[in-house]
Design a protein around this motif. Structure first.
Motif, mmCIF file in Angstrom:
data_model
loop_
_atom_site.group_PDB
_atom_site.id
_atom_site.type_symbol
_atom_site.label_atom_id
_atom_site.label_comp_id
_atom_site.label_asym_id
_atom_site.label_seq_id
_atom_site.Cartn_x
_atom_site.Cartn_y
_atom_site.Cartn_z
ATOM 1 N N MET A 1 42.741 -25.898 -21.789
ATOM 2 C CA MET A 1 42.127 -26.661 -20.722
ATOM 3 C C MET A 1 43.134 -27.697 -20.210
ATOM 4 O O MET A 1 43.689 -28.441 -20.996
ATOM 5 C CB MET A 1 40.886 -27.350 -21.276
ATOM 6 N N PRO A 2 43.371 -27.763 -18.904
ATOM 7 C CA PRO A 2 44.349 -28.712 -18.360
ATOM 8 C C PRO A 2 43.962 -30.162 -18.641
ATOM 9 O O PRO A 2 42.775 -30.503 -18.637
ATOM 10 C CB PRO A 2 44.316 -28.433 -16.851
ATOM 11 N N GLU A 3 44.954 -31.012 -18.854
ATOM 12 C CA GLU A 3 44.714 -32.429 -19.151
ATOM 13 C C GLU A 3 43.928 -33.111 -18.037
ATOM 14 O O GLU A 3 43.072 -33.946 -18.289
ATOM 15 C CB GLU A 3 46.049 -33.150 -19.372
ATOM 16 N N GLN A 4 44.191 -32.751 -16.782
ATOM 17 C CA GLN A 4 43.481 -33.380 -15.671
ATOM 18 C C GLN A 4 41.991 -33.041 -15.682
ATOM 19 O O GLN A 4 41.210 -33.676 -14.995
ATOM 20 C CB GLN A 4 44.094 -33.023 -14.316
ATOM 21 N N ARG A 31 27.323 -27.293 -9.286
ATOM 22 C CA ARG A 31 28.396 -27.184 -10.282
ATOM 23 C C ARG A 31 29.338 -28.391 -10.285
ATOM 24 O O ARG A 31 30.526 -28.273 -10.559
ATOM 25 C CB ARG A 31 29.175 -25.882 -10.122
ATOM 26 N N LEU A 32 28.765 -29.558 -10.019
ATOM 27 C CA LEU A 32 29.539 -30.788 -10.108
ATOM 28 C C LEU A 32 29.483 -31.376 -11.509
ATOM 29 O O LEU A 32 30.362 -32.142 -11.899
ATOM 30 C CB LEU A 32 29.028 -31.809 -9.085
ATOM 31 N N ILE A 33 28.426 -31.022 -12.253
ATOM 32 C CA ILE A 33 28.298 -31.431 -13.650
ATOM 33 C C ILE A 33 27.806 -30.233 -14.459
ATOM 34 O O ILE A 33 27.249 -29.284 -13.900
ATOM 35 C CB ILE A 33 27.331 -32.626 -13.830
ATOM 36 N N ALA A 34 28.012 -30.303 -15.759
ATOM 37 C CA ALA A 34 27.518 -29.232 -16.642
ATOM 38 C C ALA A 34 26.093 -29.507 -17.095
ATOM 39 O O ALA A 34 25.293 -28.591 -17.205
ATOM 40 C CB ALA A 34 28.435 -29.098 -17.858
ATOM 41 N N ILE A 64 33.843 -32.902 -15.685
ATOM 42 C CA ILE A 64 35.286 -32.985 -15.940
ATOM 43 C C ILE A 64 35.920 -33.845 -14.849
ATOM 44 O O ILE A 64 35.342 -34.031 -13.777
ATOM 45 C CB ILE A 64 35.937 -31.587 -16.001
ATOM 46 N N ALA A 65 37.095 -34.359 -15.148
ATOM 47 C CA ALA A 65 37.744 -35.324 -14.261
ATOM 48 C C ALA A 65 37.893 -34.811 -12.829
ATOM 49 O O ALA A 65 37.668 -35.554 -11.877
ATOM 50 C CB ALA A 65 39.104 -35.728 -14.834
ATOM 51 N N SER A 66 38.235 -33.547 -12.666
ATOM 52 C CA SER A 66 38.459 -33.020 -11.313
ATOM 53 C C SER A 66 37.177 -32.892 -10.492
ATOM 54 O O SER A 66 37.235 -32.738 -9.277
ATOM 55 C CB SER A 66 39.182 -31.672 -11.376
ATOM 56 N N PHE A 103 33.636 -27.253 -19.093
ATOM 57 C CA PHE A 103 34.599 -26.668 -18.157
ATOM 58 C C PHE A 103 34.041 -25.359 -17.581
ATOM 59 O O PHE A 103 34.052 -25.141 -16.372
ATOM 60 C CB PHE A 103 35.920 -26.416 -18.887
ATOM 61 N N GLY A 104 33.520 -24.502 -18.444
ATOM 62 C CA GLY A 104 32.967 -23.225 -17.995
ATOM 63 C C GLY A 104 31.785 -23.381 -17.059
ATOM 64 O O GLY A 104 31.640 -22.641 -16.087
ATOM 65 N N GLU A 105 30.930 -24.362 -17.329
ATOM 66 C CA GLU A 105 29.759 -24.584 -16.485
ATOM 67 C C GLU A 105 30.129 -25.067 -15.089
ATOM 68 O O GLU A 105 29.582 -24.600 -14.096
ATOM 69 C CB GLU A 105 28.794 -25.572 -17.139
ATOM 70 N N VAL A 106 31.042 -26.009 -15.001
ATOM 71 C CA VAL A 106 31.383 -26.527 -13.671
ATOM 72 C C VAL A 106 32.239 -25.549 -12.869
ATOM 73 O O VAL A 106 32.202 -25.556 -11.648
ATOM 74 C CB VAL A 106 32.010 -27.936 -13.710
#
Length: 113
Positions: A1-4, A31-34, A64-66, A103-106
């Motif tokens: 998973m990328p650090e960002q 899909r902005l949050i899980a 996630i941050a992004s 990560f997978g959910e968003v």
């Protein structure tokens, strides 16, 4: 998973459970949050020169941050408060499998794909 794309939390007090559910559901659908938790809360604060004591529902959103900035913008669009509180919290540590699930959910990625 990328650090960002580290896991972040958005802390959002709401005026009612219905509002918290409406905002949380929209963020999940987009899909902005899980996921989101809705917690009971009692808030004490000064508003228009008076001390206020209110019951609220806190919406705690995992993302996630992004995606956090877009999620925050969407909360501000939907929220009923004149000055909504949206705090971005960055955990020092998150279990790997849980972070992977968020990560997978968003991103709409199923485990193992």
């Amino acid at each position: 998973m990328p650090e960002q794309d580290r896991v972040v939390l958005l802390y959002v007090p709401c005026g009612s459970e219905e509002e918290a559910v409406q905002i949380g559901t929209a963020l999940i659908e987009e899909r902005l949050i899980a996921c989101a938790n809705i917690l009971e809360s009692r808030s004490l604060y000064r508003w228009h020169d008076a001390i206020t004591d209110e019951r609220e529902k806190v919406l705690l959103c995992k993302t996630i941050a992004s995606r956090a900035e877009a999620a925050q913008r969407r909360v501000l669009e939907m929220h009923s408060y004149e000055v909504p509180c949206v705090l971005r919290l960055e955990p020092a540590s998150v279990s790997h499998d849980y972070a992977k699930w968020i990560f997978g959910e968003v991103y709409g990625v199923t485990p193992g794909s």
